[in-house]
Design an enzyme around this catalytic site. Sequence first.
Site, PDB file in Angstrom:
ATOM      1  N   HIS A 118       0.844  -1.205   0.000  1.00  0.00           N
ATOM      2  CA  HIS A 118       0.000   0.000   0.000  1.00  0.00           C
ATOM      3  C   HIS A 118       0.873   1.246   0.000  1.00  0.00           C
ATOM      4  O   HIS A 118       2.100   1.159   0.045  1.00  0.00           O
ATOM      5  CB  HIS A 118      -0.976  -0.008   1.178  1.00  0.00           C
ATOM      6  CG  HIS A 118      -0.336   0.036   2.537  1.00  0.00           C
ATOM      7  ND1 HIS A 118       0.345  -1.042   3.067  1.00  0.00           N
ATOM      8  CD2 HIS A 118      -0.260   1.022   3.472  1.00  0.00           C
ATOM      9  CE1 HIS A 118       0.796  -0.720   4.270  1.00  0.00           C
ATOM     10  NE2 HIS A 118       0.449   0.529   4.532  1.00  0.00           N
ATOM     11  N   HIS A 124      -7.588  -1.317   5.625  1.00  0.00           N
ATOM     12  CA  HIS A 124      -6.486  -0.430   6.034  1.00  0.00           C
ATOM     13  C   HIS A 124      -6.544   0.949   5.373  1.00  0.00           C
ATOM     14  O   HIS A 124      -6.910   1.915   6.007  1.00  0.00           O
ATOM     15  CB  HIS A 124      -5.136  -1.103   5.798  1.00  0.00           C
ATOM     16  CG  HIS A 124      -3.981  -0.333   6.357  1.00  0.00           C
ATOM     17  ND1 HIS A 124      -3.864  -0.079   7.705  1.00  0.00           N
ATOM     18  CD2 HIS A 124      -2.916   0.260   5.765  1.00  0.00           C
ATOM     19  CE1 HIS A 124      -2.771   0.629   7.912  1.00  0.00           C
ATOM     20  NE2 HIS A 124      -2.183   0.856   6.757  1.00  0.00           N
ATOM     21  N   GLU A 149       1.532  -8.598   9.797  1.00  0.00           N
ATOM     22  CA  GLU A 149       1.868  -7.447  10.636  1.00  0.00           C
ATOM     23  C   GLU A 149       1.380  -7.723  12.058  1.00  0.00           C
ATOM     24  O   GLU A 149       0.462  -8.523  12.274  1.00  0.00           O
ATOM     25  CB  GLU A 149       1.227  -6.177  10.080  1.00  0.00           C
ATOM     26  CG  GLU A 149      -0.295  -6.145  10.170  1.00  0.00           C
ATOM     27  CD  GLU A 149      -0.817  -4.834  10.774  1.00  0.00           C
ATOM     28  OE1 GLU A 149      -0.241  -4.370  11.771  1.00  0.00           O
ATOM     29  OE2 GLU A 149      -1.809  -4.304  10.247  1.00  0.00           O
TER      30      GLU A 149
END
Length: 595
Positions: free
Chosen positions: A68, A157, A203
């Site tokens: 991203h 996100h 993550e």
Amino acid sequence: MPEIKITPLGAGQDVGRSCILVSIGGKNIMLDCGMHMGYNDDRRFPDFSYITQNGRLTEFLDCVIISHFHLDHCGALPYMSEMVGYDGPIYMTHPTKAICPILLEDFRKITVDKKGETNFFTSQMIKDCMKKVVPLNLHQTVQVDEELEIKAYYAGHVLGAAMVQIKVGSESVVYTGDYNMTPDRHLGAAWIDKCRPDILISESTYATTIRDSKRCRERDFLKKVHETVERGGKVLIPVFALGRAQELCILLETFWERMNLKAPIYFSTGLTEKANHYYKLFITWTNQKIRKTFVQRNMFEFKHIKAFDRSYADNPGPMVVFATPGMLHAGQSLQIFKKWAGNEKNMVIMPGYCVQGTVGHKILNGQKKLEIEGRQTLEVKLQVEYMSFSAHADAKGIMQLIRMAEPRNILLVHGEAKKMEFLKDKIEQEFSVSCYMPANGETTTIVTNPSVPVDISLNLLKREMALGGPLPDAKRPRTMHGTLIMKDNSLRLVSPEQALKELGLSEHQLRFTCRVQLHDPHSDTDTLGRIYTHLKSVLKSYSIQHVPDGTVIVESIVIKVTSSAEEPNLKAILLSWSYQVHCLMLKDLAPCTGH
């Protein structure tokens, strides 16, 4: 045994500078190429000398994948491709490709034009780097080369964030990048199918946090903003240009409309227009509600939120300002903070995670005196609030994703070591899988057991079902008896009869014998009779026959007794049995006897 090697060059037991090297099936892939917000020296970018001491990276990497547009995931990209040297493909989604160069250019301006740093990438380098980008669509399998394929999944996100599955043959890795398992006001929740990768690289920013209800957090946020504005104070909300900014803007816009409030709300100039443009362009990446109402009303065209001008910071009276960047490490948010920090009426609300070393991290840890840019000391009197509107998965969300994907191993990145340790123990306990958390520069090696796909004939399956027993469990292995045919690089399991017919083979018999010697003064017939009587008494459930030709048959085993010519009392008891064999290698052999 085949193996997968994973080495973090950044984000190993740390948040920031995400860059992970994966070696799978002879292919080398770089996952993300970010910068660290907490450093201004060599530690800002990943250490690419780990890959090669001199020369370009092209010959060592098959591809680069960017999850991203946040700078801790893409900030080092032009440095890596143009200054270190990489000419191969860089994969990212369409929204990331559109937004990434804007944020890189903003970052370059702050670093070079305002701070005067040298040895940094130029505007032209950003453009040259973006020419190497190959856009990805969600759920589309992209063939990088003959063996390597990648597939993107929705990660929530921020706009355009994706999780990526990497496959070489039967080996696979899933990299999550940053993801959110709960939908919010403008984006949906992350989703992946039950792909069962050899390893999931996840993550772990909020490895030990389980967030309270989103509605409670929103209510607290609005209450604090409202109270500060009512007493004539100013509210600074440091955000990154796209993502939480839009989430909180929608929240405040709705509240201001409902409460008929007059205090001005501002957003960093230029970025709102760009953000709106990209949200309109990539409306399919937003959540269902926004997609449905988009034709009647664009949620990103705000009535109460206006563009911010630098001079407004000195205006008297209450106001709310969204300013970038989100960790107060540079830019407009830091400039406004310096002006407002000395007044206890004012408030700064930190809506997301702050990396160690940034001003945001320092004030959240209660620091009241700050040394800014190595020169002036700033006294912090304004109120500091932390309200997590972060779009990262919490501990519950990470566990949820593991349940979705069912990986064989898990590797944690993008988190703090102590918190990772806690989550690692929890994962190993709950899922009975190995969990790893390498530091930067440490290599984790996973030995894989590649599965070999085999087609099974319908007749064989029907025959197995007809044998009775419980219905097979889809998740548990089941033993199948049949003949394996290897033909034209494919494998098929069929019944022996079908294999003989297809391959034009005849059936063969292998005969095995076993000889036992004993001393017995009786005749051969008497000895055999006594053996028969004894077996009959001890093996009651077996089929035992005494045949007139001088043999005893126990099931399929034939027993004969013969005396030695030299020593009549020495009897040889011969046991023999046969197997039917269907095998290509035996097709020209006569039936044979083994001893």
